[in-house]
Design a protein around this motif. Structure first.
Motif: not given
Length: 215
Positions: A102-106, A157-165
């Motif tokens: 999801w980092c790549f998606t963004a 990306a996951t149920k938690d906030f990540t760097v992808a968010d």
């Protein structure tokens, strides 16, 4: 040696508040990692020196120097920081893979049409509507798919906030200049606003606003 982050101290007024160093600043605030900020004056051509090109080959902000480990590109930096700190990225390979995805998606699926529309609107003379119509269609296709993705998810990306968010929310914030574009996609808008309501983002943008001059 403390991690050095090269970020803007002065940037043109249009870009101020939307620059990519905000992604790294936000990540550092979420992770509570100490760092030294090296302020770069864009109008004074700080980014076009040979010394800075050794850090960032394309003369862009941000870049980091972590005790001799040099990185540019905001997505690469936030993933590196997440893996270094063990925060905002899962420790298992499957979870990490989804965050990387999801980092790549963004960066590669969501940001390009938004940036393309921005550049078109800066440069077009209005003589032909076909390019803009195409870009709007591209954006709507991307946002339609993202809207579907958020049918049963709070984070990307996951149920938690990540760097992808961090990356996705910032792309949606900085890339959408006309709020009308996102109105038909309430889940996407709610997701963006949920991420931007985080205290770490509010502290980050407040400190940036107090420090970075419009040039």
């Amino acid at each position: 040696m403390m991690l050095k982050l090269y970020g803007f101290s002065k940037v043109n007024a249009y870009a101020r508040g939307h620059t990519r160093d905000l992604r790294v600043l936000w990540a550092l605030e979420e992770m509570q990692l100490p760092f030294e900020l090296v302020g770069m004056d864009h109008p004074a051509h700080d980014l076009t020196t040979d010394a800075y090109r050794r850090l960032s080959p394309f003369e862009q902000i941000p870049a980091i120097d972590d005790d001799g480990l040099v990185l540019s590109e905001s997505a690469a930096i936030v993933v590196y920081l997440a893996k270094k700190s063990g925060r905002l990225i899962p420790g298992d390979h499957a979870g990490e893979a989804q965050v990387i995805r999801w980092c790549f998606t963004a960066m590669n699926s969501v940001e390009p049409p938004l940036l393309s529309l921005m550049v078109h609107d800066w440069t077009a003379d209005g003589s032909c509507s076909k390019p803009r119509d195409f870009l709007i269609g591209w954006i709507n296709r991307v946002l339609t798919n993202l809207e579907r993705w958020f049918a049963d998810r709070d984070f990307v990306a996951t149920k938690d906030f990540t760097v992808a968010d961090i990356l996705m929310a910032h792309v949606l914030l900085s890339g959408i200049k006309n709020e009308g574009l996102i109105v038909p996609y309430p889940r996407v808008a709610s997701y963006r606003d949920r991420c931007l309501a985080r205290p770490a983002w509010k502290r980050t943008i407040a400190a940036y606003g107090a420090r970075v001059e419009a040039g």
